[in-house]
Design a protein around this motif. Sequence first.
Motif, PDB file in Angstrom:
ATOM      1  N   ILE A  12       7.689 -13.956 -16.027  1.00  0.00           N
ATOM      2  CA  ILE A  12       6.514 -13.077 -16.018  1.00  0.00           C
ATOM      3  C   ILE A  12       5.268 -13.860 -16.385  1.00  0.00           C
ATOM      4  N   GLY A  13       5.351 -14.693 -17.434  1.00  0.00           N
ATOM      5  CA  GLY A  13       4.216 -15.511 -17.850  1.00  0.00           C
ATOM      6  C   GLY A  13       3.197 -14.729 -18.651  1.00  0.00           C
ATOM      7  N   ARG A  14       2.220 -15.492 -19.156  1.00  0.00           N
ATOM      8  CA  ARG A  14       1.163 -14.874 -19.951  1.00  0.00           C
ATOM      9  C   ARG A  14       0.349 -13.916 -19.087  1.00  0.00           C
ATOM     10  N   GLU A  15       0.290 -12.646 -19.538  1.00  0.00           N
ATOM     11  CA  GLU A  15      -0.434 -11.582 -18.836  1.00  0.00           C
ATOM     12  C   GLU A  15       0.039 -11.443 -17.388  1.00  0.00           C
ATOM     13  N   GLY A  16       1.279 -11.863 -17.116  1.00  0.00           N
ATOM     14  CA  GLY A  16       1.870 -11.684 -15.789  1.00  0.00           C
ATOM     15  C   GLY A  16       1.377 -12.642 -14.729  1.00  0.00           C
ATOM     16  N   ARG A  17       0.775 -13.791 -15.124  1.00  0.00           N
ATOM     17  CA  ARG A  17       0.189 -14.685 -14.116  1.00  0.00           C
ATOM     18  C   ARG A  17       1.260 -15.379 -13.277  1.00  0.00           C
ATOM     19  N   ASN A  18       2.411 -15.725 -13.903  1.00  0.00           N
ATOM     20  CA  ASN A  18       3.469 -16.419 -13.147  1.00  0.00           C
ATOM     21  C   ASN A  18       4.074 -15.523 -12.062  1.00  0.00           C
ATOM     22  N   ILE A  19       4.420 -14.293 -12.438  1.00  0.00           N
ATOM     23  CA  ILE A  19       5.043 -13.399 -11.463  1.00  0.00           C
ATOM     24  C   ILE A  19       4.060 -13.016 -10.363  1.00  0.00           C
ATOM     25  N   ARG A  20       2.768 -12.860 -10.728  1.00  0.00           N
ATOM     26  CA  ARG A  20       1.762 -12.550  -9.695  1.00  0.00           C
ATOM     27  C   ARG A  20       1.615 -13.715  -8.722  1.00  0.00           C
ATOM     28  N   THR A  21       1.613 -14.930  -9.257  1.00  0.00           N
ATOM     29  CA  THR A  21       1.496 -16.110  -8.386  1.00  0.00           C
ATOM     30  C   THR A  21       2.670 -16.196  -7.422  1.00  0.00           C
ATOM     31  N   LEU A  22       3.879 -15.999  -7.937  1.00  0.00           N
ATOM     32  CA  LEU A  22       5.072 -16.077  -7.095  1.00  0.00           C
ATOM     33  C   LEU A  22       5.081 -14.971  -6.040  1.00  0.00           C
ATOM     34  N   GLU A  23       4.692 -13.756  -6.414  1.00  0.00           N
ATOM     35  CA  GLU A  23       4.651 -12.650  -5.450  1.00  0.00           C
ATOM     36  C   GLU A  23       3.578 -12.880  -4.392  1.00  0.00           C
ATOM     37  N   THR A  24       2.430 -13.447  -4.794  1.00  0.00           N
ATOM     38  CA  THR A  24       1.345 -13.695  -3.843  1.00  0.00           C
ATOM     39  C   THR A  24       1.731 -14.776  -2.840  1.00  0.00           C
ATOM     40  N   LEU A  25       2.359 -15.858  -3.326  1.00  0.00           N
ATOM     41  CA  LEU A  25       2.703 -16.972  -2.443  1.00  0.00           C
ATOM     42  C   LEU A  25       3.842 -16.633  -1.491  1.00  0.00           C
ATOM     43  N   THR A  26       4.781 -15.806  -1.918  1.00  0.00           N
ATOM     44  CA  THR A  26       5.958 -15.509  -1.085  1.00  0.00           C
ATOM     45  C   THR A  26       5.879 -14.172  -0.376  1.00  0.00           C
ATOM     46  N   GLY A  27       5.055 -13.232  -0.861  1.00  0.00           N
ATOM     47  CA  GLY A  27       4.997 -11.905  -0.262  1.00  0.00           C
ATOM     48  C   GLY A  27       6.208 -11.055  -0.590  1.00  0.00           C
ATOM     49  N   ILE A  28       6.924 -11.384  -1.660  1.00  0.00           N
ATOM     50  CA  ILE A  28       8.137 -10.686  -2.071  1.00  0.00           C
ATOM     51  C   ILE A  28       7.912 -10.083  -3.455  1.00  0.00           C
ATOM     52  N   ASP A  29       8.427  -8.859  -3.651  1.00  0.00           N
ATOM     53  CA  ASP A  29       8.310  -8.202  -4.947  1.00  0.00           C
ATOM     54  C   ASP A  29       9.447  -8.647  -5.865  1.00  0.00           C
ATOM     55  N   LEU A  30       9.092  -9.010  -7.106  1.00  0.00           N
ATOM     56  CA  LEU A  30      10.089  -9.367  -8.121  1.00  0.00           C
ATOM     57  C   LEU A  30      10.288  -8.167  -9.035  1.00  0.00           C
ATOM     58  N   ILE A  31      11.525  -7.710  -9.104  1.00  0.00           N
ATOM     59  CA  ILE A  31      11.860  -6.554  -9.945  1.00  0.00           C
ATOM     60  C   ILE A  31      12.597  -7.071 -11.176  1.00  0.00           C
ATOM     61  N   ILE A  32      11.935  -6.965 -12.311  1.00  0.00           N
ATOM     62  CA  ILE A  32      12.543  -7.399 -13.571  1.00  0.00           C
ATOM     63  C   ILE A  32      12.768  -6.150 -14.414  1.00  0.00           C
ATOM     64  N   ASP A  33      14.029  -5.689 -14.449  1.00  0.00           N
ATOM     65  CA  ASP A  33      14.350  -4.451 -15.154  1.00  0.00           C
ATOM     66  C   ASP A  33      15.361  -4.739 -16.257  1.00  0.00           C
ATOM     67  N   ASP A  34      16.133  -3.726 -16.589  1.00  0.00           N
ATOM     68  CA  ASP A  34      17.108  -3.868 -17.679  1.00  0.00           C
ATOM     69  C   ASP A  34      18.397  -4.547 -17.245  1.00  0.00           C
ATOM     70  N   THR A  35      18.476  -4.968 -15.979  1.00  0.00           N
ATOM     71  CA  THR A  35      19.689  -5.665 -15.538  1.00  0.00           C
ATOM     72  C   THR A  35      19.834  -6.958 -16.333  1.00  0.00           C
ATOM     73  N   PRO A  36      20.939  -7.140 -17.020  1.00  0.00           N
ATOM     74  CA  PRO A  36      21.061  -8.335 -17.872  1.00  0.00           C
ATOM     75  C   PRO A  36      21.171  -9.619 -17.055  1.00  0.00           C
ATOM     76  N   GLU A  37      20.358 -10.600 -17.457  1.00  0.00           N
ATOM     77  CA  GLU A  37      20.415 -11.952 -16.910  1.00  0.00           C
ATOM     78  C   GLU A  37      20.351 -11.966 -15.382  1.00  0.00           C
ATOM     79  N   ALA A  38      19.423 -11.208 -14.811  1.00  0.00           N
ATOM     80  CA  ALA A  38      19.270 -11.169 -13.351  1.00  0.00           C
ATOM     81  C   ALA A  38      17.872 -10.697 -12.996  1.00  0.00           C
ATOM     82  N   VAL A  39      17.361 -11.213 -11.893  1.00  0.00           N
ATOM     83  CA  VAL A  39      16.074 -10.796 -11.330  1.00  0.00           C
ATOM     84  C   VAL A  39      16.320 -10.404  -9.881  1.00  0.00           C
ATOM     85  N   ILE A  40      15.736  -9.288  -9.459  1.00  0.00           N
ATOM     86  CA  ILE A  40      15.934  -8.785  -8.098  1.00  0.00           C
ATOM     87  C   ILE A  40      14.698  -9.107  -7.262  1.00  0.00           C
ATOM     88  N   LEU A  41      14.912  -9.696  -6.082  1.00  0.00           N
ATOM     89  CA  LEU A  41      13.842  -9.977  -5.121  1.00  0.00           C
ATOM     90  C   LEU A  41      13.930  -8.949  -4.009  1.00  0.00           C
TER      91      LEU A  41
END
Length: 513
Positions: free
Chosen positions: A219-248
């Motif tokens: 996620i990064g500070r104030e969400g800058r990392n996740i925003r950068t990754l979503e902007t560059l790839t055009g894919i939504d990152l879903i970070i929820d309560d799923t343990p040790e996993a991130v959904i694209l």
Amino acid sequence: MQILIDIIILILAVIIAFSGGIFYRKRIAEAQIGSAEERSRKIIEDAIKNGETKKREMLLEAKEEEIRVKSELDQEVKERRSELQLSERRLLHKEETLDKKATALEQKEEQMQRKLDKIDKTKDEIELLEQKQVEELERISELTLAEAKQYLFQKVEEEVKHDSAILLKEVEAKTKLEADKKAREILTNAIQKCAVDHVVDTTVSVVPLPNDEMKGRIIGREGRNIRTLETLTGIDLIIDDTPEAVILSGFDPIRREIARVALEKLIVDGRIHPARIEEMVEKAKKEVEVLIREEGESATFETGVHGLHPELIRLLGKMRFRTSYGQNVLRHSIEVSNLAGLIAGELGLDVRLAKRAGLLHDIGKSVDYEVEGSHVSIGVNLCRKYGENPIIINAVEAHHGDVDPETAIAVIVQAADTISAARPGARRETLETYIKRLQKLEEIATSFKGVDKSYAIQAGREVRIMVVPEEIDDNGLLLLARDVTKQIENEMEYPGQIKVSIIRETRATEYAK
């Protein structure tokens, strides 16, 4: 007095000396002037002599040049005259030859004309003889020429029709007896020899994490990392309560794969910040592009289809990340190619052409999320753009019945596509069809008298029915189970089997006061 005389004498001496000096200088100047005049005169004389010499030399050179040019001109004139004489002799020779040929042609024309006259005369005699023979035949047969022709044509036509009808009936009867059997054999052999794994259709990818702490770093500070990754790839990152996993999540499979590869690289590297994310995304794009090329080349190698345009090979590789009703499009195209080749081989048709058409029949699905239009029209345009055979273009355009198939190859591709899509396990149901099937199952169960509630469970492979104990006794449970099963079999289509479980409970209720 003596001093005065000395002074006068001294003055006179000075005057005399001055006058002598002036005279001497004058004489020297006159001498120099005379010497200069003499030198000037000599220079002028020398110049005149040199000029005369140069003049004579130039006149000599001019005469020599004139003589040389005149000689060259005379030589050139002689050569030109010689060439003209030679050309004149050649022309005279050709003129004589043409005259001889013209004379010979005139003689041949006269001979041909005499022969033509003779032929015309012979032709007239032959026609006269034919006319006499026809008249004699008409007299003997008592039929005119037109009547005789009509009679012969009628007889021949009747015989041909009779023989054709008999042959047609025999062929038709034989074809009916063998066609179904042969068709079943061909399709069974093709299906038996070819099978491709089932792949689940999905619009999400799951990336495992080493620990939940990594979610905060992504996620990064104030969400800058996740925003950068979503902007560059055009894919939504879903970070929820799923343990040790991130959904694209995303509908573009290529972008989703790039995001997955980039995120995995960032997790391994551990340095997650915008600049590093940009670097990893670029590396992931290059790796995915290489993978696309390799998948396309592997598909052509597996099917034995060669000579495809490099861009078509790349588009085939992109289908590796595309699914349709749970079936991987690239594996489906490979399966259709192999099936079409097997069927074409059984029918004695061009196996390579059938395989090529089968491999390219769904090529439009590689870019249908980028280009407007159906995958059929997109595929036809791509095949035309890269110079494919018109037979293949028709097979691509006709494989869903948009146009009529013009060749047997197009019909084979239609059959192979249907077999690949309809074989058991090839495709899974859509969500809408799945829900409708579950609702239908519950509706059938609740339509019987005495049923309180029904629940479709196990993804529709079992239905549990709760009955009212006052209306249905233990003996009626077996009859109800049999009736529900029969109605499900008559009204529904489903894979495998459905288990019907009926539950009857007797409850006693009392309140303590």
